[in-house]
Structure formats: structure tokens, C-alpha cells
Scaffold this motif. Structure first.
Motif, PDB file in Angstrom:
ATOM      1  N   PHE A   1     -20.354 144.716  19.961  1.00  0.00           N
ATOM      2  CA  PHE A   1     -19.539 145.861  19.692  1.00  0.00           C
ATOM      3  C   PHE A   1     -18.402 145.340  20.493  1.00  0.00           C
ATOM      4  N   SER A   2     -18.179 144.108  20.906  1.00  0.00           N
ATOM      5  CA  SER A   2     -16.891 143.842  21.497  1.00  0.00           C
ATOM      6  C   SER A   2     -15.878 143.033  20.659  1.00  0.00           C
ATOM      7  N   SER A   3     -14.674 143.689  20.561  1.00  0.00           N
ATOM      8  CA  SER A   3     -13.943 142.816  19.575  1.00  0.00           C
ATOM      9  C   SER A   3     -13.485 141.493  19.905  1.00  0.00           C
ATOM     10  N   CYS A   4     -13.264 141.283  21.354  1.00  0.00           N
ATOM     11  CA  CYS A   4     -12.746 139.985  21.666  1.00  0.00           C
ATOM     12  C   CYS A   4     -13.958 138.813  21.365  1.00  0.00           C
ATOM     13  N   SER A   5     -15.354 139.288  21.467  1.00  0.00           N
ATOM     14  CA  SER A   5     -16.584 138.620  21.149  1.00  0.00           C
ATOM     15  C   SER A   5     -16.504 138.091  19.563  1.00  0.00           C
ATOM     16  N   TRP A   6     -15.914 139.291  18.630  1.00  0.00           N
ATOM     17  CA  TRP A   6     -16.236 139.135  17.252  1.00  0.00           C
ATOM     18  C   TRP A   6     -15.063 137.928  16.889  1.00  0.00           C
ATOM     19  N   ARG A   7     -14.052 138.104  17.560  1.00  0.00           N
ATOM     20  CA  ARG A   7     -12.936 137.105  17.287  1.00  0.00           C
ATOM     21  C   ARG A   7     -13.631 135.621  17.397  1.00  0.00           C
ATOM     22  N   VAL A   8     -14.419 135.355  18.288  1.00  0.00           N
ATOM     23  CA  VAL A   8     -14.784 134.041  18.674  1.00  0.00           C
ATOM     24  C   VAL A   8     -16.086 133.822  17.741  1.00  0.00           C
TER      25      VAL A   8
ATOM     26  N   GLY B   1     -23.873 144.411  32.374  1.00  0.00           N
ATOM     27  CA  GLY B   1     -24.307 143.094  32.701  1.00  0.00           C
ATOM     28  C   GLY B   1     -23.228 142.241  33.095  1.00  0.00           C
ATOM     29  N   GLN B   2     -22.028 142.342  32.694  1.00  0.00           N
ATOM     30  CA  GLN B   2     -20.640 141.771  33.053  1.00  0.00           C
ATOM     31  C   GLN B   2     -20.382 141.786  34.329  1.00  0.00           C
ATOM     32  N   LEU B   3     -20.886 142.833  35.058  1.00  0.00           N
ATOM     33  CA  LEU B   3     -20.468 143.097  36.505  1.00  0.00           C
ATOM     34  C   LEU B   3     -21.441 142.128  37.407  1.00  0.00           C
TER      35      LEU B   3
ATOM     36  N   GLN C   1     -15.316 138.604  34.662  1.00  0.00           N
ATOM     37  CA  GLN C   1     -16.710 139.475  34.164  1.00  0.00           C
ATOM     38  C   GLN C   1     -16.227 140.578  33.155  1.00  0.00           C
ATOM     39  N   LYS C   2     -15.983 139.695  32.063  1.00  0.00           N
ATOM     40  CA  LYS C   2     -15.713 140.209  30.718  1.00  0.00           C
ATOM     41  C   LYS C   2     -16.437 139.179  29.715  1.00  0.00           C
ATOM     42  N   VAL C   3     -16.504 139.827  28.545  1.00  0.00           N
ATOM     43  CA  VAL C   3     -16.985 138.947  27.281  1.00  0.00           C
ATOM     44  C   VAL C   3     -15.775 138.644  26.659  1.00  0.00           C
ATOM     45  N   PRO C   4     -15.703 137.711  25.729  1.00  0.00           N
ATOM     46  CA  PRO C   4     -16.624 136.661  25.689  1.00  0.00           C
ATOM     47  C   PRO C   4     -16.566 135.459  26.706  1.00  0.00           C
ATOM     48  N   ALA C   5     -17.551 134.458  26.956  1.00  0.00           N
ATOM     49  CA  ALA C   5     -17.286 133.100  27.224  1.00  0.00           C
ATOM     50  C   ALA C   5     -18.096 132.266  26.544  1.00  0.00           C
TER      51      ALA C   5
ATOM     52  N   VAL D   1     -13.334 130.754  28.962  1.00  0.00           N
ATOM     53  CA  VAL D   1     -13.042 131.986  28.921  1.00  0.00           C
ATOM     54  C   VAL D   1     -11.868 132.603  28.305  1.00  0.00           C
ATOM     55  N   GLU D   2     -11.570 133.732  28.104  1.00  0.00           N
ATOM     56  CA  GLU D   2     -10.338 134.250  27.441  1.00  0.00           C
ATOM     57  C   GLU D   2     -10.466 133.850  25.985  1.00  0.00           C
ATOM     58  N   SER D   3     -10.579 134.938  24.961  1.00  0.00           N
ATOM     59  CA  SER D   3     -10.751 134.707  23.799  1.00  0.00           C
ATOM     60  C   SER D   3      -9.774 133.754  23.071  1.00  0.00           C
ATOM     61  N   MET D   4      -8.508 134.001  23.359  1.00  0.00           N
ATOM     62  CA  MET D   4      -7.464 133.426  22.726  1.00  0.00           C
ATOM     63  C   MET D   4      -7.438 131.853  23.131  1.00  0.00           C
TER      64      MET D   4
ATOM     65  N   ILE E   1      -2.993 146.270  22.329  1.00  0.00           N
ATOM     66  CA  ILE E   1      -4.113 147.264  22.275  1.00  0.00           C
ATOM     67  C   ILE E   1      -5.286 147.108  22.810  1.00  0.00           C
ATOM     68  N   GLN E   2      -6.157 146.006  22.828  1.00  0.00           N
ATOM     69  CA  GLN E   2      -7.320 145.706  23.470  1.00  0.00           C
ATOM     70  C   GLN E   2      -7.240 146.329  24.877  1.00  0.00           C
ATOM     71  N   PRO E   3      -6.683 145.907  25.725  1.00  0.00           N
ATOM     72  CA  PRO E   3      -6.708 146.191  27.244  1.00  0.00           C
ATOM     73  C   PRO E   3      -6.771 147.473  27.556  1.00  0.00           C
TER      74      PRO E   3
ATOM     75  N   GLN F   1      -7.791 149.817  25.649  1.00  0.00           N
ATOM     76  CA  GLN F   1      -8.835 150.720  24.917  1.00  0.00           C
ATOM     77  C   GLN F   1     -10.291 150.008  25.438  1.00  0.00           C
ATOM     78  N   ASN F   2     -10.159 149.241  26.325  1.00  0.00           N
ATOM     79  CA  ASN F   2     -11.410 148.587  26.716  1.00  0.00           C
ATOM     80  C   ASN F   2     -12.359 149.353  27.585  1.00  0.00           C
ATOM     81  N   SER F   3     -13.663 149.196  27.234  1.00  0.00           N
ATOM     82  CA  SER F   3     -14.611 150.178  27.842  1.00  0.00           C
ATOM     83  C   SER F   3     -14.455 150.099  29.377  1.00  0.00           C
ATOM     84  N   GLY F   4     -14.344 148.907  29.796  1.00  0.00           N
ATOM     85  CA  GLY F   4     -14.129 148.526  31.455  1.00  0.00           C
ATOM     86  C   GLY F   4     -13.446 149.442  31.953  1.00  0.00           C
ATOM     87  N   ILE F   5     -12.255 150.210  31.295  1.00  0.00           N
ATOM     88  CA  ILE F   5     -11.453 150.956  32.130  1.00  0.00           C
ATOM     89  C   ILE F   5     -11.808 152.486  32.076  1.00  0.00           C
TER      90      ILE F   5
END
Ligand code: GSH
Length: 209
Positions: free
Chosen positions: A13-20, A43-45, A56-60, A69-72, A109-111, A113-117
Motif C-alpha cells: 500500500f506504499s505509494s512510493c513503492s508502487w512507483r518503483v 518493520g521499517q524501524l 527507515q522508509k520504503v522503498p529500497a 533508496v529514495e524512489s525518484m 503531498i506524500q510526506p 500524508q505518510n503513515s509514519g507521521i
């Protein structure tokens, strides 16, 4: 010599992972997806995952003997090393238009609404209000930009990195954040068209283990 396996550390469900994930499929790169549950067991922590991605975020992505790391940055690496199909417009203006959409999503947008916040808000209600506000404001920006210049895809009729950023973000907005696209006819239309593309069907969270 056996080629080293490409590994995507991601969460369905991670948007950044879906990009990759979408870029890997489009470019025909076979890979194994190793799930990191960023919501339930965080698990990321873990220190183990921190050794893979210090943020400590996805994706890698493990590829060519490196861990990226970093989707872009990952998407750019894939564009540079596996250029077919090309997901970046050739003209400077087209590329700038693509980046306007990517940046609006990736930084604007993404940062926010990130679940991590979530754990930094006192109540779930406060978190929901905050994330919905900033996501909706970003959607309004995207609607204004795309209503002027999108074609079949975000940048004319070429599928680009902007589409790879847009679909996962709209999925998040309309599912997890419970926003509607009713006010945004261009986004609504693009989303409907893009979800019918094989690439987004194949890589859709509902089809990922
Ligand atoms: N700028 C980073 C953002 C990565 C990011 O925020 N990933 C989210 C999932 S989309 C995450 O791992 N969140 C869990 C957390 O922050 O604890 C990228 O594009 O890769």
C-alpha cells in the motif's frame, strides 16, 4: 555467471513503492519483492532494515550490486541504465512538465500524508484532518496543472514518471484518506484511464502479496 537478483523492499500500500514496482514491470526487469510492513509491525524501524535504508522508509532497491533508496533516485537510475521504454519526455519543456507533476506529489503531498507521521499526532482525528487537508490541496494543484495540458497521460500522450507518481497517490487519496475526486474532473478521468492500463493492473496493491 548468474545475474544477481533484483530485490525491491516495499509495502503493497506504499505509494512510493508502487512507483518503483511499476517502473520495474514496464522495463521488464524481473525482481523479488520483499515486504516490509510499515503499518502493523513497523518493520521499517528495525535496525536490520535501517542498514538497508537509513531513512527507515520504503522503498529500497537492490540492483547491480548496489542498494538504492529514495524512489525518484531509483526511477532515475532505472531510466539511465534501462532506457526502454523511456518514461521521460525528450523535450526540455516536456521534462519540466513531468517534474512539475512529480514534485507536486513527491514533495508536496506524500510526506504530508505518510503513515509514519501518524504517531506524532495526539489523536487519529487530528492526523486524518491534517492529511486530508494537505492531500486535497495537492489534488487541487494537480487538477489546475493537468487540466491545462494533459493528454491521454499526464504529459501529452506519453506514459511518464508523472503517471507512475499520480496513480499511487490517487489510490491513497481515495482509499486510505477517503477523499473524493468529484471536484477534479481531469484527475478523475486520467485515473479511470490509467487504472485500465495493464501496468497499473499488474502492479495494483490488490494484486500484490
Ligand atoms: N521520499 C521517499 C519517501 C519514502 C516514504 O515516505 N515511504 C513511506 C511509504 S510511501 C514509508 O516508508 N513510511 C513509513 C514511515 O515513514 O515510517 C521516497 O520517495 O522514497
Amino acid at each position: 555467471m548468474t545475474a544477481e537478483k533484483v530485490i525491491l523492499y516495499g509495502y503493497k500500500f506504499s505509494s512510493c513503492s508502487w512507483r518503483v514496482r511499476a517502473a520495474l514491470h514496464l522495463k521488464g526487469i524481473s525482481f523479488e519483492e520483499r515486504p516490509v510492513d510499515i503499518v502493523r509491525n513497523l518493520g521499517q524501524l528495525s535496525e536490520e532494515y535501517r542498514a538497508i535504508n537509513p531513512a527507515q522508509k520504503v522503498p529500497a532497491l537492490v540492483i547491480d550490486g548496489e542498494t538504492l533508496v529514495e524512489s525518484m533516485a531509483i526511477l532515475q537510475y532505472l531510466e539511465d541504465t534501462r532506457p526502454e521504454p523511456k518514461l521521460t519526455p525528450s523535450s526540455p519543456l516536456g521534462k519540466a512538465r513531468m517534474l512539475e507533476i512529480c514534485e507536486t506529489i513527491v514533495s508536496g503531498i506524500q510526506p504530508l500524508q505518510n503513515s509514519g507521521i501518524k504517531r506524532h499526532f495526539e489523536t487519529e482525528e487530528q492526523y486524518n484532518k491534517f492529511t486530508q487537508h494537505w492531500c486535497d490541496r495537492g489534488l487541487r494543484t494537480l487538477e489546475d496543472l493537468l487540466s491545462k495540458r494533459s493528454g491521454r497521460y499526464c504529459v501529452g500522450d506519453q506514459l511518464t514518471l508523472a503517471d507512475l507518481c499520480l496513480v499511487p497517490q490517487l489510490f491513497n487519496a481515495t482509499t486510505r484518506l477517503q477523499l473524493t475526486l468529484d471536484k477534479y474532473p481531469t484527475l478523475s478521468n486520467l485515473y479511470e484511464i490509467l487504472l485500465e492500463e495493464n501496468i497499473f493492473k499488474q502492479t495494483h496493491p490488490k494484486n500484490i502479496k
